[in-house]
Design a protein around this motif. Structure first.
Motif, mmCIF file in Angstrom:
data_model
loop_
_atom_site.group_PDB
_atom_site.id
_atom_site.type_symbol
_atom_site.label_atom_id
_atom_site.label_comp_id
_atom_site.label_asym_id
_atom_site.label_seq_id
_atom_site.Cartn_x
_atom_site.Cartn_y
_atom_site.Cartn_z
ATOM 1 N N SER A 168 -37.301 14.909 -7.879
ATOM 2 C CA SER A 168 -36.528 14.727 -6.559
ATOM 3 C C SER A 168 -35.618 15.968 -6.263
ATOM 4 O O SER A 168 -35.364 16.825 -7.234
ATOM 5 C CB SER A 168 -35.562 13.587 -6.897
ATOM 6 N N VAL A 169 -35.410 16.271 -5.046
ATOM 7 C CA VAL A 169 -34.572 17.300 -4.751
ATOM 8 C C VAL A 169 -33.368 16.872 -3.659
ATOM 9 O O VAL A 169 -33.624 16.006 -2.879
ATOM 10 C CB VAL A 169 -35.333 18.448 -3.853
ATOM 11 N N GLU A 170 -32.120 17.558 -4.102
ATOM 12 C CA GLU A 170 -30.961 16.868 -3.057
ATOM 13 C C GLU A 170 -31.338 17.566 -1.828
ATOM 14 O O GLU A 170 -31.615 18.845 -1.406
ATOM 15 C CB GLU A 170 -29.775 17.334 -3.761
ATOM 16 N N ILE A 171 -30.763 16.747 -0.726
ATOM 17 C CA ILE A 171 -30.858 17.267 0.548
ATOM 18 C C ILE A 171 -29.572 17.281 1.202
ATOM 19 O O ILE A 171 -28.976 15.997 1.288
ATOM 20 C CB ILE A 171 -31.863 16.403 1.705
ATOM 21 N N PRO A 172 -28.800 18.152 1.778
ATOM 22 C CA PRO A 172 -27.490 18.237 2.102
ATOM 23 C C PRO A 172 -27.401 17.381 3.759
ATOM 24 O O PRO A 172 -26.641 16.653 3.770
ATOM 25 C CB PRO A 172 -27.252 19.885 2.333
ATOM 26 N N SER A 173 -28.399 17.716 4.388
ATOM 27 C CA SER A 173 -28.587 17.076 5.574
ATOM 28 C C SER A 173 -29.991 17.256 6.193
ATOM 29 O O SER A 173 -30.512 18.255 5.972
ATOM 30 C CB SER A 173 -27.341 17.471 6.510
ATOM 31 N N ILE A 174 -30.635 16.240 6.966
ATOM 32 C CA ILE A 174 -31.830 16.363 7.589
ATOM 33 C C ILE A 174 -31.620 17.568 8.580
ATOM 34 O O ILE A 174 -32.541 18.314 8.581
ATOM 35 C CB ILE A 174 -32.295 15.258 8.431
ATOM 36 N N LEU A 189 -37.893 14.521 10.955
ATOM 37 C CA LEU A 189 -37.766 13.176 10.557
ATOM 38 C C LEU A 189 -39.392 12.705 10.534
ATOM 39 O O LEU A 189 -39.685 11.772 9.847
ATOM 40 C CB LEU A 189 -36.853 12.518 11.422
ATOM 41 N N THR A 190 -39.894 12.953 11.725
ATOM 42 C CA THR A 190 -41.195 12.435 11.870
ATOM 43 C C THR A 190 -42.435 12.920 10.741
ATOM 44 O O THR A 190 -42.905 11.924 10.058
ATOM 45 C CB THR A 190 -41.774 12.842 13.354
ATOM 46 N N VAL A 191 -42.343 13.857 10.481
ATOM 47 C CA VAL A 191 -43.088 14.343 9.315
ATOM 48 C C VAL A 191 -42.469 13.810 7.971
ATOM 49 O O VAL A 191 -43.561 13.065 7.170
ATOM 50 C CB VAL A 191 -42.911 15.956 8.731
ATOM 51 N N LEU A 203 -37.900 8.542 0.731
ATOM 52 C CA LEU A 203 -36.605 9.318 1.318
ATOM 53 C C LEU A 203 -35.381 8.209 0.989
ATOM 54 O O LEU A 203 -35.440 7.019 0.978
ATOM 55 C CB LEU A 203 -36.568 9.144 2.582
ATOM 56 N N GLY A 204 -34.176 8.902 0.197
ATOM 57 C CA GLY A 204 -33.202 8.574 0.081
ATOM 58 C C GLY A 204 -32.059 9.179 0.763
ATOM 59 O O GLY A 204 -32.163 9.786 1.804
ATOM 60 N N GLU A 205 -30.761 8.444 0.585
ATOM 61 C CA GLU A 205 -29.655 9.003 1.395
ATOM 62 C C GLU A 205 -29.372 10.469 1.098
ATOM 63 O O GLU A 205 -29.016 11.172 2.213
ATOM 64 C CB GLU A 205 -28.551 8.237 1.434
ATOM 65 N N GLU A 206 -29.615 10.816 -0.090
ATOM 66 C CA GLU A 206 -29.337 12.241 -0.509
ATOM 67 C C GLU A 206 -30.261 13.099 -1.154
ATOM 68 O O GLU A 206 -30.200 14.013 -1.381
ATOM 69 C CB GLU A 206 -27.890 12.087 -1.306
ATOM 70 N N ARG A 207 -31.410 12.454 -1.242
ATOM 71 C CA ARG A 207 -32.434 12.896 -2.087
ATOM 72 C C ARG A 207 -33.733 12.636 -1.578
ATOM 73 O O ARG A 207 -33.944 11.481 -0.809
ATOM 74 C CB ARG A 207 -32.371 12.697 -3.738
#
Length: 221
Positions: A168-174, A189-191, A203-207
């Motif tokens: 998993s990788v952390e995502i700061p924001s979409i 988001l579509t992809v 997909l998680g809220e932050e990862r």
């Protein structure tokens, strides 16, 4: 200030007292404060002093031929701003530098930086490491641009930032990730949602967690 600089890559391995001996705000160095949204430096400005973020974060951005603003990078304190452009035949900033928050910047005159590298092998070694690491990051970004589809770019990004051991990788924001790909938030988001429906990622809220690495590799072909 000097305690902060011990965390700066340029002074890695040095104490606050050692840094204070060689860097003193004055003729060859200055400390400047900026507010959120302020233009710190404009693209193509002559880069005569190395800027070091002491507090806050900034972004580098460019405007394309269609007038769209593209964010190139986000830099957090206490990192250097555009160190690769301090020396050489074309020492001009490649991007506009904008304050994302209230920031404080220490600027070291180019001549002082050169003297520090001549007199201190640790600073010289640190500077070379910084430039090499930045070159590696940019080579990955250039490789990313070789993919035509957003789906392939996302696949490459996820494969590069995860592994079988760390899936998993952390995502700061979409929005921030979308800017990295020079895409819109909705298209990204579509992809991502499409990959989740196919059980390739979760997909998680932050990862983002990769479930099927082989399926991502197939998207690169």
């Amino acid at each position: 200030m000097y305690d902060i600089l011990t965390e700066c890559p340029l002074f890695r391995g040095m104490t606050a007292a050692q840094i204070e001996e060689i860097v003193e705000p004055g003729q060859n160095s200055t400390v400047t404060r900026y507010g959120e949204g302020d233009l710190i430096a404009r693209k193509d400005t002559a880069y005569s002093g190395l800027m070091i973020l002491l507090r806050g974060n900034v972004r580098g951005q460019v405007t394309d031929a269609a007038g769209r603003i593209l964010k190139v990078d986000t830099i957090e304190a206490p990192q250097l701003i555009a160190p690769a452009f301090l020396f050489g035949g074309y020492n001009r900033l490649p991007v506009d530098v904008i304050a994302n928050t209230e920031v404080e910047i220490l600027t070291l005159h180019r001549g002082l930086v050169f003297e520090l590298m001549q007199e201190n092998i640790l600073i010289l070694s640190n500077f070379i490491d910084i430039i090499s690491n930045r070159a590696n990051v940019w080579s990955k970004k250039i490789y990313l641009l070789s993919y035509n589809s957003l789906k392939a770019k996302v696949a490459h990004y996820l494969l590069d930032h995860t592994s079988d051991r760390t899936p998993s990788v952390e995502i700061p924001s979409i929005t921030e990730i979308a800017e990295y790909f020079a895409a819109t938030r909705n298209s990204l988001l579509t992809v991502l949602e499409g990959l989740e429906k196919k059980h390739v990622i979760r997909l998680g809220e932050e990862r983002i967690t990769v479930i099927n690495r082989e399926a991502l590799r197939e998207l690169l072909n």
